[in-house]
Structures are given as C-alpha cells and as structure tokens.
Design an enzyme around this catalytic site. Structure first.
Site, PDB file in Angstrom:
ATOM      1  N   ASP A 179       0.863  -1.187   0.000  1.00 53.52           N
ATOM      2  CA  ASP A 179       0.000   0.000   0.000  1.00 53.52           C
ATOM      3  C   ASP A 179       0.899   1.236   0.000  1.00 53.52           C
ATOM      4  OD1 ASP A 179      -2.977   0.702   1.959  1.00 53.52           O
ATOM      5  OD2 ASP A 179      -1.868   1.989   0.594  1.00 53.52           O
TER       6      ASP A 179
ATOM      7  N   ASP B  18      -2.762   2.316  -6.302  1.00 50.97           N
ATOM      8  CA  ASP B  18      -1.736   2.377  -5.251  1.00 50.97           C
ATOM      9  C   ASP B  18      -1.688   1.146  -4.339  1.00 50.97           C
ATOM     10  OD1 ASP B  18      -4.144   2.915  -4.001  1.00 50.97           O
ATOM     11  OD2 ASP B  18      -3.267   4.287  -2.552  1.00 50.97           O
ATOM     12  N   GLU B  19      -2.334   0.069  -4.732  1.00 46.99           N
ATOM     13  CA  GLU B  19      -2.303  -1.144  -3.923  1.00 46.99           C
ATOM     14  C   GLU B  19      -2.121  -2.363  -4.808  1.00 46.99           C
ATOM     15  OE1 GLU B  19      -5.538  -1.809  -1.214  1.00 46.99           O
ATOM     16  OE2 GLU B  19      -5.717   0.320  -0.737  1.00 46.99           O
TER      17      GLU B  19
END
Length: 415
Positions: A8, A110-111
């Site tokens: 993350d 973003d993960e």
DNA sequence: TCTGGGGTCCTAGGACCC
DNA sequence: TCTGGGGTCCTAGGACCC
C-alpha cells in the site's frame, strides 16, 4: 510456505506529487507539511483525495470538502490531482514486484497483492523479501509503502494498515487476536459506513466482538454480507492472487457539472460528452455492450438510475447517445441536475457483433467508420482535435471522463 | 468555500414461462 | 374456474472498495 503480501503506497497521490516536485527542484517536501491533493471547488468537485501525515494531525480526512479542511487548518497547501503521474509511479512500482513473482494483482493504482508462496529458494524468506521490496521502492522510486505479510489476502491487507509509513508488518493467523481483534469494527475490510453503525447497535464494537458473534445471527440480519465479514473478522479468506489481466465487466464515465442543469438540451450535451468517452473506451478495448444505463444526481444529492438491455450490442457513440437520451427522458423528474453518468455493461467481443434482422447495414457501416476515423485522429493528435459542433459556444466540455489508459488497473472491491 | 469518479457484487420484486 | 411453485430474466437500488 504460504506467503501473501499486500503493498500500500503511503498517502499515494500526495507522496507522488511531493516526490515529483522535489525532482523538479522544489525545496519544500510537501509530505512534511500540512498539504492535500484535492479537486476544484469552482468545478464543484473540491474534495480531499489525499492528505499528508501533518494534515492528518489536524483531523483532515479523505473525502471531506476543501471547505471543511480549511476550517481545520487555514494555511493548508492544496495541490490539483495529476493522474498521468500516478499511472507512471504505479507502473514502476509493479515492475519491481514482478521481479519477485509473476503472481502480482494490481488491486488499485496504489495497492497490489503478491503471492510469494513457496518461493523462499529464489530470494529468501518472505519477511526479508518484503523488507527488500519496501526499501527498493524508497531508494529507487522515492516514495514509501507499507507491506502486510500473511497467509491470505485479507490478513495481508489488514496488516498493511497497521503501521505507516515505510513499514513491514506481519499479521499471521496466530497474531489475529492480539493485532486485529482490538481494532474498532469499522476498520475491518468490507465494514463500511452503513454496516459499522448497524454492528454498534448490536453491541458489536471491535473486530474481536464480531469474530465471536454467532454467524447464523449475522446471516439473518446482514445476509451473505454478514457471513463474509464474520469470516474476515476470524481471518478466514482464501481467494487467489489473480496475476495478469482480468476480464472487465463494465465501462462508465460520470461528471459533476459546474452548474445545476435545468434544461434538457444542456443535459443532452453532457450525456453526449460522456457517450464519446465511454464509446472510445469500448472501441479501444474491442468490446460492444448489451446494457446501457444512465445515472442522475440532483442538486439535492438524490441519486437514481435507469437502464435498458439493447437488442444489438453496440459501441457506437451515436447509438449510445440515442439510448442515453431516451433513458434520461424516461427517468428525469425535472429536478435541477448536478451530476450525470453513462455506463455500459454486459460486454461482448466486438468481433462477433451480429446485426438483428431488418437493421440498416448501410447506416451501421457509416457510423462504424465515422467512430473509427475520429478515434484514429484523436489518438494520433490530441483527443481535443475533433469535437462535435453542438459543443461550440457552450460551457460543456466535448469529452468528459477518463479515456482509459492502457494500463489502468482494475478496480474491485472484492478480494 | 459545500459534499469525485472509477469500479464490483448482492438483493428484491415483478414479469413470464412451465 | 381454483390453487401454486420453481426458475429465469429484467430493472432498480444499495453496499462496499480505492
């Protein structure tokens, strides 16, 4: 040995913006001062998309309006979003993951999840590898991540939330009771703004409380969702890390209009601009769609939608627009309109499109060629190079919504 | 100086057919 | 001329994620 990672990016949009500005010679590191990435209040989309850790200390939250944020700290630095930059950073990060395993699932921009099971012989123990990846991203790319390490995706995801920034945290099954059960129940994945209050009303306040609740009771009141969150609270989850590309289910674009629309013609123009981008994305992906829907949000924030199956799956801008107008006319209750959306689903392969009997093949071919020509021009020059005359002298932008970058990650709320 | 935009999946009710 | 149940399709709305 089972080893799932969830990575993350810490304050993703803000970190990426800060890093980019440092590279361009700016002296101030925006991550170290109260700052946010947010939309534009003048366009009526001024909400917080990301915040720095110092901004968080003032109680500023993602999703709240800029006004609310300013009331908490009036010297807040505000930056506009830059999605192209985010795509690039996301891509670079995922390239690093793929050096360690082909099983990388991009969960959002973003993960990501990684399955490093039974691969110790290649790069070493999971925990060592997680640290190595975290440090490489910081050194090579200039931003920090939190990595959760466990035996399934749910626990890895919950783990990556436990410490930030720049951290590796394990959340193995024998650590659930100590690390996860004391957390408030709304911290559990899939317990959102509706379910949280419902659980509190049932005297379920922590994830541990939920884990120890009778699952049949939860199923009675929350249906299948109740069973799912009970399993999550107990760390039970066994979905696979899906490497490679996944089937896309639908394509939609929507936009908040800078002013309240009260005239049908203005709404039509917005719908057309949305059909243009939805159509381009459909054609770029080689799809046709069998279901078309429109959504309306009123100035009072009341939302409703209307949809229809179409007899011939289509990806033509003009055909989509005809359906969108029809659906809008049937649905619209004449309220002032704040926001409009167009979405298509039940996608099919454009290659096998079958015309229904009696359809005008001549007209069909002309429409198809027109779309293809415009797509090519927009690709070759700039997407603004061709636009419909109806947009001239209006306040409505001719194209609205993202135009589907090749790499855009699949968004999904399912593990 | 008011509340984004991109997704996925589930549920419920009505129509329709057997 | 009464009672009905199961299955599937369609539509609307809601919940959740980032």
């Amino acid at each position: 040995m089972k080893a799932i990672f969830h990575i993350d990016v810490n304050s993703a949009y803000l970190s990426w913006e800060a890093m980019d500005r440092l590279k361009r010679g700016e002296r101030l590191d925006l991550r170290k001062v109260p700052s946010v990435v947010a939309g534009d209040p003048k366009k009526r989309n001024g909400i917080i998309l990301a915040k720095s850790i110092p901004a968080k200390k003032y109680g500023i939250k993602t999703g709240e309006s800029l006004m609310e944020a300013f009331q908490k700290y009036n010297k807040l630095i505000v930056l506009p979003p830059n999605y192209g930059l985010y795509m690039g950073c996301s891509h670079a990060m995922n390239e690093i993951f793929k050096e360690y395993t082909p099983l990388v699932q991009r969960y959002s921009v973003d993960e990501s999840f990684m399955d490093y099971s039974d691969m110790e012989h290649l790069f070493g123990e999971p925990l060592k590898v997680a640290h190595e990846i975290k440090d490489r991203i910081r050194e090579e790319l200039g931003f920090t991540v939190s990595i959760g390490v466990s035996t399934n995706k749910l626990l890895a995801k919950m783990g990556s939330d436990l410490k930030k920034p720049d951290a590796v945290v394990t959340l193995y099954p024998d650590e659930i009771e100590r690390k996860m059960w004391p957390l408030p129940v709304e911290d559990l994945f899939m317990v959102g703004r509706r379910t949280g209050p419902k659980l509190h009303n049932m005297n379920i306040h922590t994830i541990g409380d939920l884990a120890k609740t009778d699952v049949e009771f939860l199923e009675r009141v929350l249906k299948s969702h109740g069973v799912m969150i009970w399993r999550y609270a107990n760390g039970i989850e066994d979905s696979k890390v899906l490497g490679g590309r996944r089937e896309i289910k639908g394509i939609g674009n929507s936009t908040t209009i800078p002013y309240d629309v009260t005239e049908k013609e203005d709404a039509y123009l917005v719908l057309l601009s949305l059909c243009e981008t939805v159509g381009m994305r459909l054609r770029a992906g080689g799809y046709t769609a069998r279901l078309v829907s429109i959504g309306i949000k009123t100035s009072q924030f009341f939302y409703y939608s209307h949809q229809r199956k179409v007899d011939t799956p289509t990806n033509h801008t003009n055909t989509l627009y005809e359906y969108a107008k029809e659906l809008f006319d049937e649905a619209w209750q004449k309220e002032a309109v704040r926001h409009l959306g167009v979405r298509v689903s039940e996608l099919e392969d454009a290659g096998v499109t079958q015309l229904t009997l009696f359809e005008d093949t001549e007209k069909y071919e002309r429409g198809k060629r027109l779309d293809e020509t415009i797509d090519r021009l927009r690709m070759k020059y700039h997407h603004t190079c061709v636009f419909r005359g109806s947009f001239a002298n209006t306040k409505i932008k001719p194209l609205q919504g993202g135009v589907g970058e090749e790499d855009y990650p699949m968004m999904s709320s399912l593990l």
